[in-house]
Design an enzyme around this catalytic site. Structure first.
Site, PDB file in Angstrom:
ATOM      1  N   ASN A   1      23.510  13.002  30.171  1.00 11.19           N
ATOM      2  CA  ASN A   1      22.278  13.180  29.382  1.00 11.19           C
ATOM      3  C   ASN A   1      21.001  12.995  30.193  1.00 11.19           C
ATOM      4  OD1 ASN A   1      22.861  10.410  29.455  1.00 11.19           O
ATOM      5  ND2 ASN A   1      21.810  10.034  27.533  1.00 11.19           N
TER       6      ASN A   1
ATOM      7  N   CYS B   1      20.643   7.553  24.889  1.00 13.38           N
ATOM      8  CA  CYS B   1      21.400   6.383  24.410  1.00 13.38           C
ATOM      9  C   CYS B   1      20.556   5.514  23.489  1.00 13.38           C
ATOM     10  CB  CYS B   1      21.925   5.567  25.583  1.00 13.38           C
ATOM     11  SG  CYS B   1      20.632   5.060  26.725  1.00 13.38           S
TER      12      CYS B   1
ATOM     13  N   GLU C   1      27.315   0.180  30.711  1.00 12.09           N
ATOM     14  CA  GLU C   1      26.187   0.496  29.814  1.00 12.09           C
ATOM     15  C   GLU C   1      26.696   1.553  28.853  1.00 12.09           C
ATOM     16  OE1 GLU C   1      23.318  -0.832  29.452  1.00 12.09           O
ATOM     17  OE2 GLU C   1      23.021  -1.948  31.309  1.00 12.09           O
ATOM     18  N   LEU C   2      26.753   1.226  27.560  1.00 13.21           N
ATOM     19  CA  LEU C   2      27.486   2.086  26.627  1.00 13.21           C
ATOM     20  C   LEU C   2      26.571   2.687  25.548  1.00 13.21           C
ATOM     21  CD1 LEU C   2      30.571  -0.281  26.426  1.00 13.21           C
ATOM     22  CD2 LEU C   2      30.207   1.661  27.948  1.00 13.21           C
TER      23      LEU C   2
END
Ligand code: NAD
Length: 459
Positions: free
Chosen positions: A138, A267, A233-234
């Site tokens: 992204n 995100c 990092e989700l």
């Protein structure tokens, strides 16, 4: 963008037009041990340089990102779809002040001295070893950079496995750095989950991953066998709480921009909006007005603010969630219509609730979902009703009250009357299932290091 891995080649297609943008060779899983061995062979040479020398070498790549920003911005937009100005800006962000950024990271890793009445201790932050950096599509150059830079400055050697959706811009990123780095310090592995999995299972020491919660869980499980260091990092499901005394126009503008930016593929997109019922009508009109003002189209064209979804798979995922919400009683007050190709119009859904997938699972699409509330307690309960905890935002007129509501939100990064990002030097951190470890800030940079102490008697 759609990519297909056939006969050792990964083809990258423009998500706006379907045209082929380029191809890269897929890394065979059988070759991964040799890639890791090369990284290990390069490790001593790199970590034994002074931090100053490492920063100077890395910093020398800064001007190259800036010189090539227009060309690479175009490539990024063609590969991933975001508006050209954003693509070019993303490339430039890797180049501006690169050496200073590296030095800031190095400063966080300097040895520290401690002493008590009997002991003197030095705390070191040493290179951890060979780092696998696995990144999403992204922000296809900024995300690799956010993992690769702190890892390299700390003296690790790095193997980047970029998203299979955006291999070309990632290859360009690695090529630029390799104009200035010694051999073997930074390598790239191309492919999809098979290559990512093989890399995680290989003889790497540290896995730095940015991507979905589902993949993060798989990586953590796999890394546990070797007790490897993992930094994840989700995904997120960020709430926006608009209190009764909020500046309605400012809140609606924020809601629209933060729901539709990068076609919602961020995100920390606003994925859930809770508005006090007393201002709901005004908020709705203001939100729809901003949505109407955002032209949708091929990101390469002038004036486009919302590009295509990265792939037809992503488009179908978003439309499925919208259809589910409508079936369960949500009202489409703007957009929601299917378009040709990979495009999804900015969409505003009203009367959503937590029975709907769209309020529980990450959407990653240009959809603003609004639910009303009556009391601040109710808003806090709704905002926290999720396993995710990346960002959150509160808009309110009485700043003390808004700050008090913000302190009750179970997220890693909370903004009041602004987005969730902090002042320079703040961590980038997810709470709950949005993060496992974190980046940036002194403590974030140190997660790419092994801490060691050496102590001696105090004379
Ligand atoms: P993804 O998890 O599908 O893929 C990310 C990377 O992992 C890709 O390179 C992929 O090939 C690789 N991968 C897939 N399966 C793997 C496995 N089993 N082992 C090792 N690697 C594997 O995510 P995506 O669709 O590329 O990116 C979107 C997700 O990333 C969203 O959830 C978004 O919220 C998240 N994201 C989070 C942040 C953050 O800072 N928290 C930033 C950007 C994106």
């Amino acid at each position: 963008m759609t990519t297909t891995a056939t006969r050792q080649t990964l083809a990258s297609y423009d998500p706006a037009t379907g045209d082929l943008v380029g191809e890269v060779p897929v890394t065979s899983v059988d070759d991964i041990p040799a890639v890791v061995a090369r990284a290990r062979a390069a490790l001593d040479g790199w970590r034994n340089l002074s931090a100053e020398e490492r920063c100077a070498k890395i910093g020398a790549a800064g001007p190259r990102f800036l010189e090539r920003a227009d060309e690479l911005g175009r490539l990024l937009t063609r590969e991933m779809g975001k508006p050209l100005a954003e693509g070019t800006g993303e490339v430039k962000s890797c180049g501006y002040g690169l050496e200073e950024e590296a030095r800031e990271i190095a400063a966080a890793l300097e040895p520290e001295s401690l002493e008590d009445t009997r002991t003197r201790t030095t705390v070191y932050h040493d290179a951890f070893g060979v780092c696998a950096a696995i990144s999403p599509w992204n922000f296809p150059i900024a995300m690799p950079h956010s993992l690769v830079l702190p890892a390299l400055v700390a003296g690790n050697t790095v193997i980047l496995k970029p998203s299979e959706e955006t291999p070309l811009i990632a290859q360009a990123y690695v090529d630029i750095l390799n104009e200035v780095l010694p051999d073997g310090v930074l390598q790239i592995v191309h492919g999809a989950d098979t290559q990512g999995k093989a890399l995680v299972e290989s003889d790497v020491d540290l896995i730095a991953f940015t991507g979905s919660r589902e993949t993060g869980k798989k990586i953590l499980a796999s890394a546990s066998a070797g007790l490897k260091r993992v930094v994840l990092e989700l995904g997120g499901k960020d709430p926006l709480v608009v209190l009764s005394d909020a500046d309605v126009d400012a809140a609606a503008r924020f809601a629209a921009i933060n729901s539709f930016r990068n076609a919602g593929q961020v995100c920390v997109s606003t994925e859930r909006i809770y508005v006090h019922s007393s201002i709901a009508d005004r908020f709705r009109s203001a939100l729809v007005a901003v949505a109407e003002s955002l032209p949708v189209g091929n990101g390469i064209e002038d004036g486009v603010r919302v590009g295509p979804m990265v792939s037809s798979r992503q488009k179908q995922h978003v439309l499925r969630q919208v259809e589910d919400a409508v079936r369960r009683g949500a009202q489409v007050v703007y957009g929601g219509t299917a378009r040709e190709g990979n495009f999804v119009d900015p969409t505003v859904l009203w009367n959503v609730d937590h029975e709907m997938d769209i309020m529980r699972e990450e959407t990653f699409g240009p959809v603003a979902c609004v639910q009303t509330f009556e009391t601040n307690d109710e808003a806090v309960g709704l905002a926290n009703d999720t396993p995710f905890g990346l960002g959150a935002t509160v808009f309110g007129g009485d700043e003390e009250n808004a700050l008090a509501v913000a302190r009750r939100l179970d997220a890693g990064m909370i903004g009041v009357n602004k987005g969730c990002g902090g002042a320079s030097g703040s961590p980038w951190v997810g709470a709950k299932q949005s993060g496992y470890g974190y980046h940036s800030s002194k403590e974030g940079h140190r997660q790419f290091t092994q801490v060691r102490i050496v102590s001696s008697p105090k004379k």
